[in-house]
Enzyme design. Structure first.
Site, short mmCIF file in Angstrom:
data_model
loop_
_atom_site.label_atom_id
_atom_site.label_comp_id
_atom_site.label_asym_id
_atom_site.label_seq_id
_atom_site.Cartn_x
_atom_site.Cartn_y
_atom_site.Cartn_z
N THR A 1 -46.12 -14.42 -34.90
CA THR A 1 -47.13 -15.10 -35.22
C THR A 1 -48.10 -15.76 -34.09
O THR A 1 -47.23 -15.66 -32.96
CB THR A 1 -46.68 -16.31 -36.35
OG1 THR A 1 -45.98 -17.39 -35.66
CG2 THR A 1 -46.07 -15.61 -37.55
N LEU B 1 -42.83 -18.29 -33.20
CA LEU B 1 -43.60 -19.38 -33.63
C LEU B 1 -44.08 -19.92 -32.41
O LEU B 1 -43.18 -20.27 -31.71
CB LEU B 1 -42.77 -20.27 -34.53
CG LEU B 1 -41.92 -19.69 -35.80
CD1 LEU B 1 -41.22 -20.81 -36.34
CD2 LEU B 1 -43.25 -19.33 -36.72
N VAL C 1 -39.17 -19.31 -29.76
CA VAL C 1 -40.45 -20.16 -29.32
C VAL C 1 -41.11 -19.54 -28.47
O VAL C 1 -40.68 -19.02 -27.36
CB VAL C 1 -39.84 -21.36 -28.78
CG1 VAL C 1 -41.13 -22.47 -28.20
CG2 VAL C 1 -38.80 -22.11 -29.69
N LYS C 2 -42.51 -19.26 -29.12
CA LYS C 2 -43.53 -18.54 -28.15
C LYS C 2 -44.28 -19.54 -27.34
O LYS C 2 -44.88 -20.38 -27.68
CB LYS C 2 -44.40 -18.05 -29.43
CG LYS C 2 -45.15 -16.69 -28.80
CD LYS C 2 -45.76 -16.03 -29.94
CE LYS C 2 -46.64 -14.85 -29.57
NZ LYS C 2 -47.38 -14.43 -30.65
N ILE C 3 -44.31 -19.12 -26.05
CA ILE C 3 -45.07 -20.16 -25.06
C ILE C 3 -46.12 -19.41 -24.28
O ILE C 3 -45.82 -18.29 -23.78
CB ILE C 3 -43.86 -20.58 -24.20
CG1 ILE C 3 -43.06 -21.72 -25.32
CG2 ILE C 3 -44.26 -21.44 -23.08
CD1 ILE C 3 -42.04 -22.36 -24.42
#
Ligand code: E4P
Length: 232
Positions: free
Chosen positions: A27, A56, A82-84
């Site tokens: 997402t 996310l 975790v999307k960074i």
């Protein structure tokens, strides 16, 4: 090769699960905004039905903020990735989260050198945005091939997650180049299924089948007899 679905829409995720083609979900803030729901609501819906990795994205742009958000997101599920974003603060946060055992998907990657930095920071996934590069007149898939070569040269375990997929050819080329994952919008996954020759061929088979005496009924009758015997 793994297929992730690039969406925050639960209906699309259910369709892909039903198809048996869902290895994970990605997402981003824009996709979440399209649902009209709160982030928490979207997360809960997705995590309730997706067993694979779910990316996310944090929205903070400083390392401390990314760490705070990333740690909270990770608490929501063992499959949360975790999307960074690939900025200086993002690389610092990636290094810390990775050292804590949190898988990080480093996103908004537009060059092989950026991808090299993400791998050195310990990213679990790197997301090169091939469609957005194409949109600007660059050959998006070229960086996927460069990243594959660099990662293989040094045995970096970071998985190449081809993102910003615009058409089935991106998925084909991702497979040819040895990308680990493609994150695909639902419409493109549907387009990958379709071929006019498949439709024409099926139409002809069904037409010819009308000429077979009894059709499938003899086979189905035998099968139900065997089931009845087994049930006794
Ligand atoms: C990937 O993680 C991103 O969410 C996505 O692929 C971006 O695609 P877009 O360029 O079509 O917005």
């Amino acid at each position: 090769m793994k297929f992730f679905l690039d969406t925050a829409l639960i209906t699309e995720i259910k369709d892909a699960l039903d198809l048996g083609m869902l290895d994970g979900v990605t997402t981003n803030p824009s996709l979440v905004a399209k649902t009209g729901k709160s982030f928490r609501e979207v997360i809960d819906e997705i995590l309730a039905i997706v067993p694979g990795p779910v990316s996310l994205e944090v929205t903070a742009t400083d390392c401390a903020g990314m760490l705070r958000e990333g740690r909270e997101l990770r608490k929501l599920g063992k499959n949360v990735v975790v999307k960074i974003p690939l900025i200086k603060e993002g690389l610092k946060a990636t290094k810390v989260l990775a050292s804590e055992g949190t898988p990080v998907n480093v996103t908004l990657c537009f060059s092989a050198t950026q991808a090299l930095l993400a791998a050195k920071a310990g990213a679990a996934y790197i997301s090169p945005f091939v469609g957005r590069l194409d949109d600007r007149g660059h050959e998006g898939m070229a960086i996927v091939s460069e990243i594959r070569k660099i990662y293989d040269n040094y045995a970096f375990p970071t998985e190449i997650l081809v993102a910003s997929v615009r058409h089935p050819l991106h998925v084909r080329d991702a497979g040819i180049m040895g990308a680990d994952v493609a994150t695909i919008p639902w419409k493109i996954l549907e387009d990958m299924i379709k071929h006019p020759l498949t439709d024409l061929g099926l139409e002809q088979f069904l037409k010819d089948w009308q000429k077979v005496p009894g059709g499938m009924s003899a086979v189905l009758a035998t099968q139900s007899k065997q089931e009845a015997v087994r049930a006794r």
